[in-house]
Motif scaffolding. Structure first.
Motif, PDB file in Angstrom:
ATOM      1  N   LEU A  35     -17.497  14.402   9.253  1.00  0.00           N
ATOM      2  CA  LEU A  35     -18.157  13.757   8.116  1.00  0.00           C
ATOM      3  C   LEU A  35     -17.377  12.547   7.641  1.00  0.00           C
ATOM      4  CD1 LEU A  35     -19.335  16.870   6.056  1.00  0.00           C
ATOM      5  CD2 LEU A  35     -20.584  15.556   7.773  1.00  0.00           C
ATOM      6  N   ARG A  36     -16.060  12.645   7.600  1.00  0.00           N
ATOM      7  CA  ARG A  36     -15.258  11.502   7.159  1.00  0.00           C
ATOM      8  C   ARG A  36     -15.381  10.332   8.126  1.00  0.00           C
ATOM      9  NH1 ARG A  36     -11.127  15.624   5.949  1.00  0.00           N
ATOM     10  NH2 ARG A  36     -11.093  16.006   3.712  1.00  0.00           N
ATOM     11  N   ARG A  37     -15.331  10.633   9.428  1.00  0.00           N
ATOM     12  CA  ARG A  37     -15.463   9.550  10.412  1.00  0.00           C
ATOM     13  C   ARG A  37     -16.850   8.928  10.335  1.00  0.00           C
ATOM     14  NH1 ARG A  37     -12.161  13.286  13.196  1.00  0.00           N
ATOM     15  NH2 ARG A  37     -10.231  12.357  13.976  1.00  0.00           N
ATOM     16  N   ALA A  38     -17.858   9.794  10.176  1.00  0.00           N
ATOM     17  CA  ALA A  38     -19.230   9.276  10.123  1.00  0.00           C
ATOM     18  C   ALA A  38     -19.461   8.432   8.888  1.00  0.00           C
ATOM     19  CB  ALA A  38     -20.216  10.445  10.152  1.00  0.00           C
ATOM     20  N   ALA A  39     -18.772   8.758   7.801  1.00  0.00           N
ATOM     21  CA  ALA A  39     -18.950   8.005   6.559  1.00  0.00           C
ATOM     22  C   ALA A  39     -18.018   6.819   6.451  1.00  0.00           C
ATOM     23  CB  ALA A  39     -18.718   8.928   5.360  1.00  0.00           C
TER      24      ALA A  39
END
Length: 475
Positions: free
Chosen positions: A160-164
């Protein structure tokens, strides 16, 4: 090493399904439990309270930390100590030991999360603005302790952090959830999806709204209607595509999963966001959904146990921080002496021996059985691997010379040369290992299983990937 996999088949030789899915059974509360910190931060610098309530952060100030997320007390009780622990799957962590107040544990027949009506889920998802709410929701999941990091459902918060991240959100074009299980007797993901459809689909729907992209839930082709029907109508309303795929190990490994479902290439071990997708299993999706709908923290997790000796499968729900010996005692696999078990309690830990060894000479493994990942009696249940195998102790065997049959190459799902990698491990030659395809190895163990000479092919691949020094079994 060889395994008797007949337990995975019915008399006709095909993988069997129960007529209907059965909800997971909650185990009694253990007397002691450990709340682990899976992502590192220095919580020892903050004072710990003498007692904690179920779901409270440890320490309370941890909720404001920018990195990682707080450890949550899975049960109420008195803090005894802090210590280093190992989670199921081999990951190390610091933990807070809690002496449990028995009344803090939910009743065995209490539903883990009340089923939410479909209109409520639709309203929740409709209110989400991807551009402004994405970071807030990721922080909310973190603060509720929702995380997982399993082979078939990698680092949720990391994805989620990488995607955001800057410029990355627009690169996420698909949410890929799956209800696939690597070992057919342990249909843990399929059971969670079928018995908790609202939470599972709400979790997938939340991810789809946050990243404004299509969603799919992969289910095993041939699953009975009783397992699929609870999902079908709700998935259609939430615009989640149900995609039947051929079952069979190791199809649920992310690199193979994305290749089969989306025809996208993902290097082994890479984050799925690199292929423009977020990958979660049904257990993770249900945890996300429970947090989204009811703001429920992740305090207990599904766990499956396959007792190979008794040919018995147990699908349970247990508090995070339960040790393997406590879990097996509660499942009546290695029960404590009757005089030491208080009514309604799982009893004290059962000491079972060294890592990977259980009582009465049993062997303990986690994840897919062919991966041969050892488990110790003190390993803790968390967001890591959530399936356990209790097996008879292996009989030592001397491997025969390689007969150049090529079965390991034919059986390898990524098409590498395991016999060549064994040779590279014996020579300690990294260049030779790369030549034979070590970078594409998913460590599934199929090569070892099919080898007629009983060669330690999977062990050799792990050694070359990890940089370990080869032991006598390789040399």
């Amino acid at each position: 090493m060889s395994y008797d996999l007949r337990v995975t088949q019915d008399r006709a030789g095909a993988v069997g399904w129960a007529p209907t899915p059965t909800p997971l059974r909650r185990i009694p509360a253990p007397r002691q439990i450990a709340s682990a910190i899976p992502l590192g931060h220095d919580f020892l610098s903050a004072p710990l309270p003498a007692t904690v309530q179920r779901g409270s952060a440890l320490p309370p100030e941890a909720a404001s930390l920018p990195e990682g997320f707080p450890a949550l007390a899975p049960l109420a009780g008195r803090i005894a100590e802090t210590r280093m622990v190992r989670l199921i799957g081999g990951r190390g962590a610091m933990a807070v030991e809690i002496e449990v107040v028995e009344s803090s544990h939910p009743a065995a027949d209490e539903s883990p999360v009340p089923a939410a009506p479909l209109p409520e889920i639709r309203r929740l998802l409709a209110q989400i603005d991807p551009s402004s709410d994405r970071a807030r929701w990721i922080d909310r999941l973190r603060d509720l302790g929702v995380w997982c990091d399993r082979i078939d459902s990698p680092d949720l918060l990391g994805q989620l952090r990488r995607a955001a991240g800057a410029g990355a959100a627009g690169g996420i074009t698909r949410i890929v959830a799956h209800a696939l299980d690597p070992d057919p007797p342990l249909r843990l993901n399929a059971t969670v999806a079928a018995t908790e459809p609202a939470q599972t689909l709400a979790g997938i729907g939340l991810l789809g709204r946050l990243f404004d992209c299509p969603m799919m839930l992969l289910i095993e082709a041939g699953a009975p209607a009783a397992w699929v029907d609870p999902l079908r109508a709700m998935a259609r309303v939430l615009q989640i595509r149900l995609l039947p795929v051929a079952g069979g190990y190791p199809r649920s490994q992310p690199s193979l999963l994305l290749r089969a479902a989306l025809r996208r290439r993902l290097p082994v071990g890479a984050c799925p966001t690199r292929a423009g997708a977020i990958v979660v299993d049904a257990c993770a999706a249900a945890a996300i959904g429970a947090a989204a709908i009811h703001a429920r923290p992740l305090l207990e997790v599904p766990v499956g146990i396959l007792d190979h000796e008794r040919r018995r499968t147990l699908l349970l729900r247990a508090p995070i921080g339960t040790s393997v010996d406590q879990l097996l005692a509660a499942a009546d696999i290695f029960p404590p002496p009757p005089s030491s078990a208080a009514p309604g309690a799982a009893g004290p830990p059962v000491r079972m021996g060294s890592r990977g060894q259980g009582g009465a000479g049993a062997m303990l493994r986690c994840a897919a059985v062919l991966r041969e990942i050892p488990v110790g009696p003190d390993d803790l249940l968390a967001g890591t691997e959530n399936t356990l195998h209790v097996m008879p102790a292996a009989v030592p065997t001397n491997p025969d010379p390689c007969i150049r049959c090529g079965w390991c190459i034919e059986g390898c799902p990524t098409g590498i040369d395991p016999a060549g990698i064994l040779e590279a491990a014996q020579r300690r030659d990294d260049h030779l290992a790369r030549r034979y395809g070590i970078d594409a190895c998913i460590e599934c163990g199929v090569c070892t299983y099919v080898c007629p000479s009983r060669l330690p092919l999977a062990r050799a691949a792990r050694i070359m990937r990890s940089g370990e020094r080869p032991g006598k079994e390789i040399e």
